[in-house]
Design a protein around this motif. Structure first.
Motif, PDB file in Angstrom:
ATOM      1  N   UNK A 421       3.506  27.536  16.394  1.00  7.29           N
ATOM      2  CA  UNK A 421       3.947  26.246  16.743  1.00  7.29           C
ATOM      3  C   UNK A 421       5.529  26.087  16.989  1.00  7.29           C
ATOM      4  N   UNK A 422       6.302  26.802  16.001  1.00  8.56           N
ATOM      5  CA  UNK A 422       7.874  26.450  16.339  1.00  8.56           C
ATOM      6  C   UNK A 422       8.208  27.034  17.561  1.00  8.56           C
ATOM      7  N   UNK A 423       7.537  28.472  17.948  1.00 10.21           N
ATOM      8  CA  UNK A 423       8.160  28.798  19.070  1.00 10.21           C
ATOM      9  C   UNK A 423       7.629  27.832  20.508  1.00 10.21           C
ATOM     10  N   UNK A 424       6.653  27.390  20.335  1.00  8.49           N
ATOM     11  CA  UNK A 424       6.067  26.486  21.458  1.00  8.49           C
ATOM     12  C   UNK A 424       7.064  25.075  21.435  1.00  8.49           C
ATOM     13  N   UNK A 425       7.595  24.809  20.294  1.00 10.02           N
ATOM     14  CA  UNK A 425       8.444  23.766  20.080  1.00 10.02           C
ATOM     15  C   UNK A 425       9.845  23.977  20.876  1.00 10.02           C
ATOM     16  N   UNK A 426      10.185  25.475  20.556  1.00  9.67           N
ATOM     17  CA  UNK A 426      11.493  25.770  21.399  1.00  9.67           C
ATOM     18  C   UNK A 426      11.514  25.799  22.598  1.00  9.67           C
ATOM     19  N   UNK A 427      10.404  26.344  23.100  1.00  8.55           N
ATOM     20  CA  UNK A 427      10.030  26.500  24.539  1.00  8.55           C
ATOM     21  C   UNK A 427      10.176  24.981  25.244  1.00  8.55           C
ATOM     22  N   UNK A 428       9.323  24.123  24.369  1.00  7.25           N
ATOM     23  CA  UNK A 428       9.398  22.614  25.258  1.00  7.25           C
ATOM     24  C   UNK A 428      10.606  22.144  25.133  1.00  7.25           C
ATOM     25  N   UNK A 429      11.350  22.462  24.108  1.00  3.62           N
ATOM     26  CA  UNK A 429      13.024  21.625  24.215  1.00  3.62           C
ATOM     27  C   UNK A 429      13.737  22.605  25.252  1.00  3.62           C
ATOM     28  N   UNK A 430      13.568  23.661  25.673  1.00  5.75           N
ATOM     29  CA  UNK A 430      14.412  24.347  26.672  1.00  5.75           C
ATOM     30  C   UNK A 430      13.870  23.900  27.730  1.00  5.75           C
ATOM     31  N   UNK A 431      12.608  23.690  27.988  1.00  9.54           N
ATOM     32  CA  UNK A 431      12.134  23.291  29.352  1.00  9.54           C
ATOM     33  C   UNK A 431      12.716  21.732  29.670  1.00  9.54           C
ATOM     34  N   UNK A 432      12.562  20.947  28.673  1.00  8.99           N
ATOM     35  CA  UNK A 432      13.011  19.668  28.834  1.00  8.99           C
ATOM     36  C   UNK A 432      14.526  19.673  29.287  1.00  8.99           C
ATOM     37  N   UNK A 433      15.479  20.468  28.633  1.00 11.84           N
ATOM     38  CA  UNK A 433      16.813  20.649  28.759  1.00 11.84           C
ATOM     39  C   UNK A 433      16.828  21.081  30.265  1.00 11.84           C
ATOM     40  N   UNK A 434      16.170  22.072  30.714  1.00 12.34           N
ATOM     41  CA  UNK A 434      16.274  22.665  32.014  1.00 12.34           C
ATOM     42  C   UNK A 434      16.032  21.600  33.066  1.00 12.34           C
ATOM     43  N   UNK A 435      14.925  20.835  32.830  1.00 15.43           N
ATOM     44  CA  UNK A 435      14.746  19.625  33.769  1.00 15.43           C
ATOM     45  C   UNK A 435      15.640  18.653  34.163  1.00 15.43           C
ATOM     46  N   UNK A 436      16.718  18.658  32.904  1.00 14.57           N
ATOM     47  CA  UNK A 436      18.012  17.938  33.120  1.00 14.57           C
ATOM     48  C   UNK A 436      19.283  18.603  33.585  1.00 14.57           C
ATOM     49  N   UNK A 437      18.739  19.574  34.207  1.00 16.89           N
ATOM     50  CA  UNK A 437      19.889  20.346  34.632  1.00 16.89           C
ATOM     51  C   UNK A 437      20.757  21.088  33.813  1.00 16.89           C
TER      52      UNK A 437
END
Length: 453
Positions: A421-437
């Motif tokens: 679950x924590x790994x999925x949280x990390x992946x989501x946060x990194x993806x969100x950051x990626x989408x904002x350049x």
């Protein structure tokens, strides 16, 4: 061992390498990159030089023209754009002299900004102006925003990359914020526009009037409060913690945990969500015993128990699991000062690994312990820390779980549901950051867990 066992062994070899990297100054936190260079001074090359003079330290600006036209602006950007891989960026401007009209301003502009215009008057720019207190963003008409400012005032301008917003301060107090709707690099910018106007810029070399650290702490707290408002049934959290304790063989802690929650938590069945408690309960007593032995440095006893209980795990003496165990035995001998025994053991048991590339890095570090009078204080001292024992204990734990006939995937042996679950949280946060350049603060799981933000 099977391919599953090879995958598990390779994973924990990588974990040992990450420990080495961290101890030697590497950064293993997900989402981190190279440190960005921040602005340090004003750019004297790209400025409206005919209307201003920049001091020799490149931190002060004085208007030297007579302001005959609207475009007779003395404007100057910083030498570098604002860094983006952080929670905020902030700088300040102190008005030493408001001049005859007080037409000083502060803001952000892009690289192609017209250096004969006030910040905010052109597209892709923001400006808070002292003489009228208006905010200009991309056009020559301002909007009501804050108080005017003049001689003696310190105004600041910052970017909150989480919001994302541009915010302004006056004398240490937030004035307001507007949406950051401009993409690409933005340069801190100040301008002067009437005789005798003079300002000094602080890019962080000196303490700011505004408490930017407190502001950042409040922003992290807001984010934490938002997460805490998400309601979950009590038994979900209970089930996740319980699965973690089961997965790693913490039998005694598990029993205490169950006892403490016996009357307060409703029953839960996680099997419906892809979790089978029987899989994590597999060989619980043996896994607990082996973890305790590794933590105490009793490697020979651990080896003996493995040969008796799970001989298939140690039948290949060139496997990653056997290598980790032999390395740990060598490390334990060095730990207690039995150096001659360590040398002898290394020649007999570690020699077979010297020509195997996968083991080279950890093997060299282990042998290097012999070179130091105080190995714990050396560059390879990480091997004597508890974390290295935990890597070996976790490897054995995963290997035993892999002998369960119902286990088909290595990830079910490597991580508990809580960690997944924590790994999925990390992946989501990194993806969100990626989408904002890639703008905004890198996600630090350890900081979130340790500080709540």
């Amino acid at each position: 061992m099977s391919n599953l066992g090879d995958q598990i062994g390779s994973y924990f070899l990588e974990q040992a390498k990450l420990n080495a990297s961290s101890s030697k100054g590497g950064d293993i936190e997900m989402g981190d990159g190279e440190e960005e260079e921040a602005p340090t001074e004003l750019n004297t090359i790209n400025s409206s030089g005919g209307f201003l003079v920049v001091s020799t330290d490149k931190l002060s600006v004085k208007y030297t023209s007579v302001n005959l036209h609207d475009h007779d602006v003395g404007v100057v950007q910083s030498n570098r754009p604002a860094p983006v891989k952080r929670l905020t960026y902030y700088f300040e401007m102190h008005v030493k002299n408001g001049g005859t009209k007080g037409q000083v301003s502060i803001g952000f502009t892009n690289e192609s900004f017209n250096m004969r215009r006030q910040p905010g008057w052109e597209a892709n720019s923001f400006g808070y102006h002292g003489y009228d207190g208006l905010l200009y963003r991309g056009q020559s008409e301002g909007e009501p925003f804050g108080p005017t400012f003049t001689t003696g005032d310190t105004v600041g301008c910052g970017i909150n990359y989480t919001s994302p917003e541009i915010f302004f301060t006056k004398n240490g107090v937030i004035i307001g914020a507007v949406c950051k709707d401009v993409k690409g690099p933005l340069f801190p910018t100040v301008s002067v526009h009437s005789p005798n106007e003079e300002v000094t810029v602080n890019f962080g070399k000196d303490p700011f009037v505004f408490d930017i650290k407190a502001y950042e702490a409040q922003e992290r707290l807001k984010r934490q409060n938002t997460m805490e408002k998400i309601s979950l049934p009590q038994n979900v959290g209970y089930g996740l913690v319980r699965s973690y304790l089961l997965h790693y063989g913490y039998e005694e802690t598990l029993n205490s945990f169950d006892m403490a929650n016996r009357n307060s938590v409703p029953p839960i069945s996680l099997q419906e969500n892809g979790y089978d408690e029987q899989d994590s309960s597999y060989a619980l007593s043996q896994r607990k015993t082996l973890r305790q032995l590794i933590r105490r440095g009793e490697i020979d006893t651990a080896f003996g128990n493995l040969r008796e209980w799970y001989p298939q795990i140690v039948q290949d003496d060139k496997s990653a699991t056997c290598f980790l165990l032999h390395c740990q035995k060598f490390i334990e001998l060095v730990r207690v000062g039995m150096l001659h025994e360590a040398i002898k053991y290394g020649r007999i048991e570690l020699g077979r690994y010297f020509n195997l590339a996968d083991f080279e890095e950890l093997l060299k570090d282990s042998v290097a312990l012999l070179a130091y009078e105080e190995p714990l204080k050396s560059q390879v001292g990480y091997l004597l820390e508890d974390l290295q024992r935990e890597v070996v204990a976790d490897a054995l734990n995963a290997m035993i779980l892999s002998t369960n006939p119902s286990i088909k995937e290595s990830r079910n042996c490597l991580h508990s549901n809580l960690e997944i679950l924590l790994r999925q949280l990390t992946a989501c946060c990194l993806e969100k950051r990626s989408l904002s350049g890639d703008q905004g603060e890198a996600f630090h799981l350890h900081r979130v867990l340790n500080t709540g933000g």
